[in-house]
Enzyme design. Structure first.
Site, mmCIF file in Angstrom:
data_model
loop_
_atom_site.group_PDB
_atom_site.id
_atom_site.type_symbol
_atom_site.label_atom_id
_atom_site.label_comp_id
_atom_site.label_asym_id
_atom_site.label_seq_id
_atom_site.Cartn_x
_atom_site.Cartn_y
_atom_site.Cartn_z
ATOM 1 N N VAL A 1 -8.857 58.922 20.535
ATOM 2 C CA VAL A 1 -8.790 57.527 21.005
ATOM 3 C C VAL A 1 -9.830 57.205 22.068
ATOM 4 C CG1 VAL A 1 -6.392 57.114 20.344
ATOM 5 C CG2 VAL A 1 -6.902 58.038 22.625
ATOM 6 N N HIS B 1 11.038 56.014 33.588
ATOM 7 C CA HIS B 1 12.347 56.289 32.972
ATOM 8 C C HIS B 1 13.478 56.289 34.002
ATOM 9 C CE1 HIS B 1 11.628 60.444 34.291
ATOM 10 N NE2 HIS B 1 12.904 60.701 34.053
ATOM 11 N N LYS C 1 17.815 55.151 33.974
ATOM 12 C CA LYS C 1 18.930 56.064 34.303
ATOM 13 C C LYS C 1 20.184 55.243 34.549
ATOM 14 C CE LYS C 1 16.433 60.003 36.288
ATOM 15 N NZ LYS C 1 16.819 61.135 35.448
ATOM 16 N N GLU D 1 14.722 69.317 42.869
ATOM 17 C CA GLU D 1 14.804 70.004 41.585
ATOM 18 C C GLU D 1 14.679 71.514 41.772
ATOM 19 O OE1 GLU D 1 12.943 67.349 38.225
ATOM 20 O OE2 GLU D 1 11.468 67.587 39.817
ATOM 21 N N ASP E 1 3.969 62.158 42.096
ATOM 22 C CA ASP E 1 4.791 62.450 40.922
ATOM 23 C C ASP E 1 6.165 61.778 41.017
ATOM 24 O OD1 ASP E 1 5.376 63.831 38.451
ATOM 25 O OD2 ASP E 1 6.652 65.198 39.611
ATOM 26 N N HIS F 1 8.910 56.916 40.755
ATOM 27 C CA HIS F 1 10.352 56.819 40.529
ATOM 28 C C HIS F 1 11.176 56.374 41.746
ATOM 29 C CE1 HIS F 1 9.375 58.659 36.808
ATOM 30 N NE2 HIS F 1 9.295 59.898 37.235
ATOM 31 N N LYS G 1 10.198 70.445 44.348
ATOM 32 C CA LYS G 1 10.371 71.402 43.250
ATOM 33 C C LYS G 1 10.758 72.760 43.818
ATOM 34 C CE LYS G 1 8.154 69.030 39.764
ATOM 35 N NZ LYS G 1 9.024 68.467 38.739
ATOM 36 N N LYS H 1 19.793 71.659 42.434
ATOM 37 C CA LYS H 1 19.444 70.312 41.989
ATOM 38 C C LYS H 1 20.307 69.337 42.785
ATOM 39 C CE LYS H 1 19.384 67.285 37.961
ATOM 40 N NZ LYS H 1 18.247 66.485 38.416
HETATM 41 C C1 BG6 Z 1 8.978 63.198 35.776
HETATM 42 C C2 BG6 Z 1 8.174 64.052 36.710
HETATM 43 O O1 BG6 Z 1 8.443 61.912 35.704
HETATM 44 O O2 BG6 Z 1 10.315 63.152 36.229
HETATM 45 C C3 BG6 Z 1 8.742 65.457 36.746
HETATM 46 O O3 BG6 Z 1 6.823 64.099 36.299
HETATM 47 C C4 BG6 Z 1 10.213 65.411 37.135
HETATM 48 O O4 BG6 Z 1 8.026 66.283 37.655
HETATM 49 C C5 BG6 Z 1 10.966 64.414 36.251
HETATM 50 O O5 BG6 Z 1 10.743 66.713 36.947
HETATM 51 C C6 BG6 Z 1 12.381 64.217 36.775
HETATM 52 O O6 BG6 Z 1 13.108 63.355 35.930
HETATM 53 P P1 BG6 Z 1 14.339 63.865 35.062
HETATM 54 O O7 BG6 Z 1 14.920 62.622 34.510
HETATM 55 O O8 BG6 Z 1 13.752 64.772 34.031
HETATM 56 O O9 BG6 Z 1 15.230 64.598 36.020
#
Ligand code: BG6
Length: 457
Positions: free
Chosen positions: A84, A164, A168, A202, A221, A226, A325, A330
């Protein structure tokens, strides 16, 4: 809005597509048996329709997808081998389209931008939707340039800046919790709330994503994208309706009023990186020794940032976002700490901790602690916890996002100006980090973070 009948996944051979997008798509089609959707998979690998069908089947199985729409999609899915970033390939791709397509770029942003530049030359079918993964640009300036480029291709309502976290269920449920109950909204302000923490810790480490992560780090990130979106939903004013115009205007307004706390990026941010350690049975090498990492980048794997929403509702209330991380456990929750009660009648014994509302994002539940008269002496205060399950959404977060995308309803997409605001908020912090004004601390993988950091929540 004109809905989508052709989903073009650019980068269909990649990990994001098979691990997140396709399972969510399968789930959506299981629910919406009548949805007519054609899938075109695009990649540079030497695949064919049969190989694509095989990948679709395997991904759909992971989300137990079934039914007529699923079978139909697999049967008619086609694979287009194309680069692309090549003009002829992009022309061929666009010429082969019928109906109203959505391009979902499951690709690194730089390649997406190159492809969009070529779309300016090839043109796009009427009604085309463009869906882009984060990070949207690399700073405020580049995000603005990308917005201008996209605006030359399609109207703003047909750009999906995917996040995303907006899909949630706990985040979506904030709308109901806040605006459909009498007991929370009147307290949802600086008079009654002392602080808000948004935590996304995480256990996962790099998971082979060094190429991307080493240039992003925890701030970009997770916080830039988010967690600022979550913050916007937590702090926004009530939208007039649940239409995308109103909801996105409300979140964008909240973000426009958001600034680094006290205007001081040094005092309001912290960063750290993990050293070698053990998480359960897994042993992780130090981040700087992971393959693909350039130690000269000084990438943080844990970041914290305190901001303030400068308006009448929130002035002075610290709002802290944290994500990291390779941590011990968690932990993904929004923690709302209320101010202490001004007084209790003299004579009460026992403790009376502040009320704290915890909204957890997976498992999706809420908890509110209250001070009551316990089972013993009625004048000695005890604590009880009200809990409720939020109820997991019917769809995965990516499924919610795809559902909006295919209906061309951008409610769960980040509006262009909001994406720029998010960069504006963190750019000052990243500049201070670059100048080493905030030390890069360390923590062993599997720990709770640097021992000197005060825990949140
Ligand atoms: C992603 C990040 O967008 O979201 C990751 O790039 C992260 O690093 C993840 O682990 C967390 O989202 P979820 O919904 O997978 O817990």
């Amino acid at each position: 809005a004109q809905s989508i009948d052709t989903l073009v996944i650019v980068g269909v051979t990649g990990d994001l597509s098979s691990r997140l997008l396709l399972p969510a798509l399968g789930q959506l089609l299981t629910r919406e048996k009548k949805r007519k959707l054609r899938l075109i998979g695009v990649g540079t690998e030497d695949w064919d329709d049969a190989k694509l069908a095989q990948t679709l089947k395997a991904s759909f199985e992971t989300s137990s997808a079934k039914g007529a729409a699923v079978t139909d999609l697999i049967k008619h899915a086609t694979y287009v081998r194309a680069d692309v970033t090549d003009r002829d390939d992009v022309q061929r791709l666009v010429d082969g389209l019928t109906g109203t397509p959505a391009f979902y770029f499951a690709l690194p942003p730089a390649i997406t931008a190159q492809c969009c530049a070529l779309f300016e030359q090839t043109g796009l079918p009427d009604g085309t939707v463009l869906a882009l993964e984060k990070p949207f640009g690399t700073d405020e300036k580049s995000a603005r340039a990308l917005n201008e480029q996209l605006a030359r291709l399609v109207p703003e309502e047909r750009v999906f800046r995917v996040d995303h976290f907006l899909g949630k269920s706990t985040v979506l449920n904030l709308l109901g919790l806040r605006f459909a109950n009498r007991v929370f909204e009147p307290l949802w302000n600086r008079e009654h709330i002392e602080k808000i923490d948004i935590v996304y810790d995480e256990q996962l480490g790099l998971e082979g994503r060094a190429r991307y992560y080493d240039t992003a780090g925890a701030m970009v990130d997770m916080i830039q994208s988010h967690l600022l979106q979550v913050l916007a939903v937590v702090t926004m004013e009530a939208p007039a309706t649940l239409d995308h115009e109103d909801v996105r205007a409300a979140t964008a307004t909240a973000l426009r009023a958001t600034h680094v706390f006290g205007g001081d990026p040094v005092a309001s941010s912290r960063r750290a990186r993990y050293t070698a350690g053990k998480i359960g049975r897994r042993t992780l090498p130090a981040y700087k020794d992971e393959s693909g990492v350039d130690p000269a980048h000084h990438t943080e794997t844990l970041a914290e940032l305190t901001v303030e929403v400068q308006n009448w509702r929130w002035s002075g209330v610290p709002l802290t976002m944290r994500s990291g991380k390779a941590l011990a456990a968690k932990r993904s929750e929004i923690v709302i700490t209320f101010r202490p009660v001004p007084e209790v009648p003299t004579g009460f014994g026992g403790d009376r901790p502040a009320n704290v509302l915890r909204l957890s994002m997976g498992p999706d539940r809420m908890e509110l602690n209250v001070n009551i008269n316990g089972p013993g002496d009625p004048l000695v205060l005890d604590q009880a916890v009200f809990t409720a399950e939020f109820g997991e959404g019917e769809l995965l977060a990516y499924g919610e996002v795809l559902s909006g995308l295919l209906d061309a309803d951008p409610m769960l997409s980040i509006r262009g100006d909001a994406a720029e605001e998010c960069w504006r908020i963190v750019d000052a912090v990243r500049a201070a980090w670059k100048d080493d004004a905030v030390p890069l601390q360390s923590y062993p993988a599997g720990s709770k973070g640097p021992a000197t950091w005060t825990p949140l929540g």
